[in-house]
Write a protein that holds these residues in place. Structure first.
Motif, PDB file in Angstrom:
ATOM      1  N   VAL A 120     -31.215 -23.152 -31.275  1.00 49.15           N
ATOM      2  CA  VAL A 120     -29.783 -23.010 -31.580  1.00 49.15           C
ATOM      3  C   VAL A 120     -29.263 -24.243 -32.309  1.00 49.15           C
ATOM      4  CG1 VAL A 120     -27.469 -22.859 -30.555  1.00 49.15           C
ATOM      5  CG2 VAL A 120     -29.309 -21.386 -29.703  1.00 49.15           C
ATOM      6  N   ASN A 121     -29.741 -25.416 -31.913  1.00 49.49           N
ATOM      7  CA  ASN A 121     -29.283 -26.673 -32.511  1.00 49.49           C
ATOM      8  C   ASN A 121     -30.047 -27.065 -33.772  1.00 49.49           C
ATOM      9  OD1 ASN A 121     -27.299 -27.120 -30.514  1.00 49.49           O
ATOM     10  ND2 ASN A 121     -28.841 -27.954 -29.112  1.00 49.49           N
ATOM     11  N   GLY A 122     -30.958 -26.196 -34.228  1.00 55.58           N
ATOM     12  CA  GLY A 122     -31.663 -26.439 -35.479  1.00 55.58           C
ATOM     13  C   GLY A 122     -32.801 -27.437 -35.391  1.00 55.58           C
ATOM     14  N   LYS A 123     -33.237 -27.779 -34.179  1.00 60.52           N
ATOM     15  CA  LYS A 123     -34.340 -28.742 -34.027  1.00 60.52           C
ATOM     16  C   LYS A 123     -35.696 -28.076 -34.259  1.00 60.52           C
ATOM     17  CE  LYS A 123     -31.783 -31.723 -30.837  1.00 60.52           C
ATOM     18  NZ  LYS A 123     -31.675 -32.243 -29.455  1.00 60.52           N
ATOM     19  N   THR A 124     -35.758 -26.736 -34.093  1.00 59.00           N
ATOM     20  CA  THR A 124     -36.974 -25.992 -34.423  1.00 59.00           C
ATOM     21  C   THR A 124     -36.632 -24.957 -35.487  1.00 59.00           C
ATOM     22  OG1 THR A 124     -36.616 -24.357 -32.666  1.00 59.00           O
ATOM     23  CG2 THR A 124     -37.909 -26.290 -32.099  1.00 59.00           C
ATOM     24  N   GLN A 125     -37.584 -24.717 -36.375  1.00 61.62           N
ATOM     25  CA  GLN A 125     -37.336 -23.745 -37.450  1.00 61.62           C
ATOM     26  C   GLN A 125     -37.809 -22.344 -37.108  1.00 61.62           C
ATOM     27  OE1 GLN A 125     -39.370 -26.497 -38.079  1.00 61.62           O
ATOM     28  NE2 GLN A 125     -38.252 -27.800 -39.537  1.00 61.62           N
ATOM     29  N   ILE A 126     -38.782 -22.263 -36.191  1.00 62.49           N
ATOM     30  CA  ILE A 126     -39.370 -20.963 -35.851  1.00 62.49           C
ATOM     31  C   ILE A 126     -39.270 -20.731 -34.354  1.00 62.49           C
ATOM     32  CG2 ILE A 126     -41.476 -19.556 -35.895  1.00 62.49           C
ATOM     33  CD1 ILE A 126     -42.408 -21.233 -38.312  1.00 62.49           C
ATOM     34  N   MET A 127     -38.807 -19.543 -33.977  1.00 63.99           N
ATOM     35  CA  MET A 127     -38.744 -19.137 -32.570  1.00 63.99           C
ATOM     36  C   MET A 127     -39.757 -18.023 -32.352  1.00 63.99           C
ATOM     37  SD  MET A 127     -37.544 -18.892 -29.460  1.00 63.99           S
ATOM     38  CE  MET A 127     -35.959 -19.743 -29.370  1.00 63.99           C
ATOM     39  N   VAL A 128     -40.820 -18.313 -31.605  1.00 64.14           N
ATOM     40  CA  VAL A 128     -41.807 -17.305 -31.223  1.00 64.14           C
ATOM     41  C   VAL A 128     -41.402 -16.778 -29.850  1.00 64.14           C
ATOM     42  CG1 VAL A 128     -44.237 -16.888 -30.701  1.00 64.14           C
ATOM     43  CG2 VAL A 128     -43.615 -18.442 -32.555  1.00 64.14           C
ATOM     44  N   ALA A 129     -41.196 -15.474 -29.720  1.00 62.19           N
ATOM     45  CA  ALA A 129     -40.602 -14.954 -28.486  1.00 62.19           C
ATOM     46  C   ALA A 129     -41.029 -13.522 -28.205  1.00 62.19           C
ATOM     47  CB  ALA A 129     -39.067 -15.018 -28.590  1.00 62.19           C
ATOM     48  N   THR A 130     -40.761 -13.100 -26.984  1.00 63.85           N
ATOM     49  CA  THR A 130     -40.834 -11.680 -26.642  1.00 63.85           C
ATOM     50  C   THR A 130     -39.417 -11.131 -26.763  1.00 63.85           C
ATOM     51  OG1 THR A 130     -40.518 -12.219 -24.307  1.00 63.85           O
ATOM     52  CG2 THR A 130     -42.800 -11.981 -25.076  1.00 63.85           C
ATOM     53  N   THR A 131     -39.179  -9.953 -26.222  1.00 63.93           N
ATOM     54  CA  THR A 131     -37.859  -9.328 -26.381  1.00 63.93           C
ATOM     55  C   THR A 131     -36.781  -9.963 -25.496  1.00 63.93           C
ATOM     56  OG1 THR A 131     -38.507  -7.641 -24.766  1.00 63.93           O
ATOM     57  CG2 THR A 131     -38.796  -7.101 -27.089  1.00 63.93           C
ATOM     58  N   VAL A 132     -37.074 -11.091 -24.854  1.00 62.42           N
ATOM     59  CA  VAL A 132     -36.027 -11.775 -24.084  1.00 62.42           C
ATOM     60  C   VAL A 132     -34.884 -12.211 -25.001  1.00 62.42           C
ATOM     61  CG1 VAL A 132     -37.511 -12.575 -22.212  1.00 62.42           C
ATOM     62  CG2 VAL A 132     -37.225 -14.010 -24.244  1.00 62.42           C
ATOM     63  N   ILE A 133     -35.149 -12.290 -26.314  1.00 63.10           N
ATOM     64  CA  ILE A 133     -34.089 -12.696 -27.243  1.00 63.10           C
ATOM     65  C   ILE A 133     -33.372 -11.475 -27.834  1.00 63.10           C
ATOM     66  CG2 ILE A 133     -35.147 -14.901 -27.817  1.00 63.10           C
ATOM     67  CD1 ILE A 133     -35.374 -12.301 -30.441  1.00 63.10           C
ATOM     68  N   GLU A 134     -33.611 -10.293 -27.230  1.00 63.88           N
ATOM     69  CA  GLU A 134     -33.061  -9.043 -27.776  1.00 63.88           C
ATOM     70  C   GLU A 134     -31.534  -9.032 -27.800  1.00 63.88           C
ATOM     71  OE1 GLU A 134     -33.348  -4.237 -26.834  1.00 63.88           O
ATOM     72  OE2 GLU A 134     -34.669  -5.648 -25.805  1.00 63.88           O
ATOM     73  N   VAL A 135     -30.909  -9.592 -26.766  1.00 62.23           N
ATOM     74  CA  VAL A 135     -29.446  -9.599 -26.694  1.00 62.23           C
ATOM     75  C   VAL A 135     -28.949 -11.000 -26.334  1.00 62.23           C
ATOM     76  CG1 VAL A 135     -29.200  -7.173 -26.059  1.00 62.23           C
ATOM     77  CG2 VAL A 135     -29.525  -8.873 -24.268  1.00 62.23           C
ATOM     78  N   GLY A 136     -27.699 -11.267 -26.688  1.00 63.58           N
ATOM     79  CA  GLY A 136     -27.045 -12.498 -26.250  1.00 63.58           C
ATOM     80  C   GLY A 136     -27.428 -13.751 -26.993  1.00 63.58           C
ATOM     81  N   VAL A 137     -28.170 -13.627 -28.104  1.00 59.76           N
ATOM     82  CA  VAL A 137     -28.566 -14.797 -28.880  1.00 59.76           C
ATOM     83  C   VAL A 137     -27.854 -14.755 -30.222  1.00 59.76           C
ATOM     84  CG1 VAL A 137     -30.487 -16.029 -29.955  1.00 59.76           C
ATOM     85  CG2 VAL A 137     -30.823 -14.880 -27.758  1.00 59.76           C
ATOM     86  N   ASN A 138     -27.131 -15.811 -30.549  1.00 54.78           N
ATOM     87  CA  ASN A 138     -26.360 -15.846 -31.789  1.00 54.78           C
ATOM     88  C   ASN A 138     -26.646 -17.148 -32.542  1.00 54.78           C
ATOM     89  OD1 ASN A 138     -24.494 -15.239 -33.799  1.00 54.78           O
ATOM     90  ND2 ASN A 138     -22.808 -16.171 -32.670  1.00 54.78           N
ATOM     91  N   VAL A 139     -27.499 -17.054 -33.556  1.00 52.83           N
ATOM     92  CA  VAL A 139     -27.823 -18.212 -34.384  1.00 52.83           C
ATOM     93  C   VAL A 139     -27.579 -17.808 -35.843  1.00 52.83           C
ATOM     94  CG1 VAL A 139     -29.589 -19.912 -35.019  1.00 52.83           C
ATOM     95  CG2 VAL A 139     -29.589 -18.913 -32.716  1.00 52.83           C
ATOM     96  N   PRO A 140     -26.390 -18.075 -36.375  1.00 50.55           N
ATOM     97  CA  PRO A 140     -26.047 -17.648 -37.742  1.00 50.55           C
ATOM     98  C   PRO A 140     -27.013 -18.150 -38.806  1.00 50.55           C
ATOM     99  CG  PRO A 140     -24.074 -18.356 -36.582  1.00 50.55           C
ATOM    100  CD  PRO A 140     -25.237 -18.714 -35.707  1.00 50.55           C
ATOM    101  N   ASN A 141     -27.690 -19.279 -38.550  1.00 50.96           N
ATOM    102  CA  ASN A 141     -28.607 -19.837 -39.545  1.00 50.96           C
ATOM    103  C   ASN A 141     -29.957 -19.128 -39.578  1.00 50.96           C
ATOM    104  OD1 ASN A 141     -29.147 -21.910 -41.571  1.00 50.96           O
ATOM    105  ND2 ASN A 141     -30.606 -22.739 -40.103  1.00 50.96           N
ATOM    106  N   ALA A 142     -30.245 -18.304 -38.565  1.00 58.92           N
ATOM    107  CA  ALA A 142     -31.513 -17.568 -38.540  1.00 58.92           C
ATOM    108  C   ALA A 142     -31.415 -16.386 -39.501  1.00 58.92           C
ATOM    109  CB  ALA A 142     -31.818 -17.081 -37.123  1.00 58.92           C
ATOM    110  N   SER A 143     -32.295 -16.361 -40.509  1.00 58.68           N
ATOM    111  CA  SER A 143     -32.182 -15.360 -41.566  1.00 58.68           C
ATOM    112  C   SER A 143     -33.338 -14.364 -41.602  1.00 58.68           C
ATOM    113  CB  SER A 143     -32.084 -16.042 -42.933  1.00 58.68           C
ATOM    114  OG  SER A 143     -33.279 -16.745 -43.224  1.00 58.68           O
ATOM    115  N   VAL A 144     -34.392 -14.614 -40.815  1.00 61.06           N
ATOM    116  CA  VAL A 144     -35.560 -13.726 -40.858  1.00 61.06           C
ATOM    117  C   VAL A 144     -35.971 -13.313 -39.445  1.00 61.06           C
ATOM    118  CG1 VAL A 144     -37.955 -13.454 -41.618  1.00 61.06           C
ATOM    119  CG2 VAL A 144     -36.382 -14.854 -42.964  1.00 61.06           C
TER     120      VAL A 144
END
Length: 281
Positions: A120-144
């Motif tokens: 969220v704070n831009g310290k990492t460029q890539i987030m590798v995840a399962t579907t735990v990020i399916e809802v409730g995550v808002n990062v306007p800078n994430a484009s892909v």
């Protein structure tokens, strides 16, 4: 008295709207300044090209989600897994030039929060995840949003995951990665995602593929055995029947007119039973 809001209607919600439990209002406009997410479907053979695209987006200052259906490798399921994927991503995007976060359901809350904050704070460029990020995550800078083994996910889940990007003013992308051996249903889901960003259009395809579920219970999909009507094939007829019912009750709420006497008699017979939903046809 009740307002139900959803970006991704599940089959049961759509079925309930057909039967008149819910009236539908559709917001079909994007918020000001946002662009429609471009969605593509790629096979494993295009992986190097996808990695090149990731690198280009990171060079523009953007961030990337990569979602996996499994945490660890499975002998029973031939799908990409997060731990192997994390190793592969870390090799292709090495530190210190690149920073990669990892989040999955087996991590404790503190570890998940730490990794999410880094992204969220831009310290990492890539987030590798399962579907735990399916809802409730808002990062306007994430484009892909890259979804590995996308054929493994249902339509509503794919649509929900895609909604994690496209939250800023920049053009966003969703890349559906799949193997070469797909079922016809899997192909239909991926083709639907590429063709449409309309939640209700996607839900209609989902309804045809999975069935409407239990209208009176909690089951969100599955076969609904009606006596006569088919909720998919007869959708237009069911809507027309509902319109006639509404019109009839407005003009004759107590069904007192002689022309409505057969309806009144049928209704009285039905309400003697505890659960009249069994008699819908």
């Amino acid at each position: 008295h009740v307002l139900v809001m959803t970006a991704t209607p599940i089959p049961r919600t759509l079925a309930m709207s057909i039967y008149g439990d819910l009236d539908i209002s559709i917001i079909d406009e994007l918020p000001p300044g946002r662009k429609e997410i471009k969605t593509v479907w790629r096979s494993d053979a295009h992986r190097l090209g996808v990695f090149k695209f990731i690198r280009e987006e990171i060079e523009k200052g953007r961030q990337i989600y990569i979602v996996y259906p499994l945490i660890n490798e499975s002998e029973a399921l031939d799908y990409k897994d997060l731990m192997d994927g994390y190793d592969s991503i870390s090799r292709s995007f090495p530190a210190p030039e690149f920073q990669v976060s990892i989040v999955h359901g087996q991590m404790n809350a503190a570890a998940k929060a730490y990794e999410m904050d880094r992204f969220v704070n831009g310290k990492t460029q890539i987030m590798v995840a399962t579907t735990v990020i399916e809802v409730g995550v808002n990062v306007p800078n994430a484009s892909v949003m890259i979804i590995e083994s996308a054929e493994r996910f249902g339509l509503s889940q794919l649509h929900q995951l895609r909604g994690r990007v496209g939250r800023g003013a920049e053009q966003s992308f969703c890349i559906l990665m799949s193997g070469n051996k797909l079922s016809q249903e899997g192909k239909t889901r991926l083709e639907t995602m590429v063709a449409s960003s309309d939640g209700f259009e996607i839900a209609e395809v989902d309804l045809k593929l999975r069935g409407p579920g239990d209208l009176m219970g909690t089951q969100q999909s599955g076969v609904l055995q009606l006596k006569i009507a088919d909720i998919v094939k007869d959708a237009d007829l069911l809507k027309k029947a509902r319109e006639i019912a509404v019109t009839t009750l407005k003009s004759d709420p107590y069904l007192e007119n002689s022309s409505n006497k057969p309806i009144l008699l049928a209704y009285r017979a039905l309400v003697k039973h505890k659960n009249i939903w069994n008699y819908i046809s």
